[in-house]
Write a protein that holds these residues in place. Structure first.
Motif, PDB file in Angstrom:
ATOM      1  N   LEU A   1      -1.892  -5.313  -1.804  1.00  0.00           N
ATOM      2  CA  LEU A   1      -1.079  -4.099  -1.865  1.00  0.00           C
ATOM      3  C   LEU A   1       0.362  -4.399  -1.492  1.00  0.00           C
ATOM      4  N   THR A   2       1.246  -3.521  -1.920  1.00  0.00           N
ATOM      5  CA  THR A   2       2.619  -3.583  -1.443  1.00  0.00           C
ATOM      6  C   THR A   2       2.638  -2.944  -0.054  1.00  0.00           C
TER       7      THR A   2
ATOM      8  N   THR B   1      -0.322  -5.514 -11.565  1.00  0.00           N
ATOM      9  CA  THR B   1       0.245  -4.689 -10.496  1.00  0.00           C
ATOM     10  C   THR B   1      -0.732  -4.613  -9.340  1.00  0.00           C
TER      11      THR B   1
ATOM     12  N   ASP C   1       4.342  -0.347   0.927  1.00  0.00           N
ATOM     13  CA  ASP C   1       4.247   1.110   0.785  1.00  0.00           C
ATOM     14  C   ASP C   1       2.832   1.556   0.458  1.00  0.00           C
ATOM     15  N   GLN C   2       2.150   0.801  -0.425  1.00  0.00           N
ATOM     16  CA  GLN C   2       0.773   1.149  -0.772  1.00  0.00           C
ATOM     17  C   GLN C   2      -0.153   0.996   0.429  1.00  0.00           C
ATOM     18  N   ALA C   3       0.026  -0.072   1.191  1.00  0.00           N
ATOM     19  CA  ALA C   3      -0.813  -0.306   2.368  1.00  0.00           C
ATOM     20  C   ALA C   3      -0.596   0.796   3.396  1.00  0.00           C
TER      21      ALA C   3
ATOM     22  N   ALA D   1       0.488   3.844   2.758  1.00  0.00           N
ATOM     23  CA  ALA D   1      -0.069   5.084   2.183  1.00  0.00           C
ATOM     24  C   ALA D   1      -1.583   5.109   2.352  1.00  0.00           C
ATOM     25  N   ALA D   2      -2.246   3.972   2.125  1.00  0.00           N
ATOM     26  CA  ALA D   2      -3.700   3.899   2.286  1.00  0.00           C
ATOM     27  C   ALA D   2      -4.087   4.146   3.743  1.00  0.00           C
TER      28      ALA D   2
ATOM     29  N   GLU E   1      -4.409   0.186  -6.462  1.00  0.00           N
ATOM     30  CA  GLU E   1      -4.181   1.508  -5.889  1.00  0.00           C
ATOM     31  C   GLU E   1      -4.814   1.531  -4.503  1.00  0.00           C
ATOM     32  N   PRO E   2      -4.290   2.332  -3.569  1.00  0.00           N
ATOM     33  CA  PRO E   2      -4.888   2.393  -2.238  1.00  0.00           C
ATOM     34  C   PRO E   2      -6.367   2.761  -2.260  1.00  0.00           C
ATOM     35  N   SER E   3      -6.789   3.569  -3.248  1.00  0.00           N
ATOM     36  CA  SER E   3      -8.187   3.984  -3.291  1.00  0.00           C
ATOM     37  C   SER E   3      -9.090   2.901  -3.868  1.00  0.00           C
TER      38      SER E   3
END
Length: 136
Positions: free
Chosen positions: A103-104, A3, A106-108, A110-111, A6-8
């Motif tokens: 990242l996806t 997967t 949405d993840q990018a 969000a980050a 995570e953004p972090s």
């Protein structure tokens, strides 16, 4: 296939970047940009129509009301043009984060949003930093 990170916990692995995901994101960005262009064009048309009305010699009361509407329409056009440009730059930054860190979309985003909040920096300013430096 693992997967996306995570953004972090961003990483430099390009192996997980999905061409289809980038294409879908690009299509979504193009559609939003077209919507903003259409809105700006509609506002410009309204502004042009108001100029025509002003040129017909309306009464003073109507004239000042139409001038105010014209000013508001021109202001909205300026805001929409600025939003369109900033939306494109934020989209570029999201794409860079997606490519660099797997990242996806949405993840990018969000980050990017999280970092913007933590640093108390406008999203479009942070996006410019990412575009020019490759990292926030």
């Amino acid at each position: 296939m693992r997967t996306p990170a995570e953004p972090s916990r961003l990483h430099d692995d390009f192996a997980d970047l999905s061409t289809e995901a980038v294409q879908n994101w690009a299509q979504s960005a193009r559609l939003r940009a077209q919507q903003l262009c259409d809105q700006a064009e509609a506002q410009q048309h309204r502004a042009s129509a108001l100029w025509v009305e002003l040129g017909l010699g309306a009464a003073d009361r109507t004239d000042s009301r139409l001038r105010r509407r014209l000013q508001l329409a021109e202001l909205q056009i300026a805001h929409l043009e600025k939003a369109l440009a900033s939306n494109r730059r934020i989209g570029m930054a999201i794409g860079i984060l997606m490519a660099r860190h797997g990242l996806t979309e949405d993840q990018a985003f969000a980050a990017l949003r999280l970092l913007s909040n933590r640093r108390n920096v406008k999203l479009h300013v942070l996006a410019e930093q990412i575009i020019y430096a490759g990292e926030p």
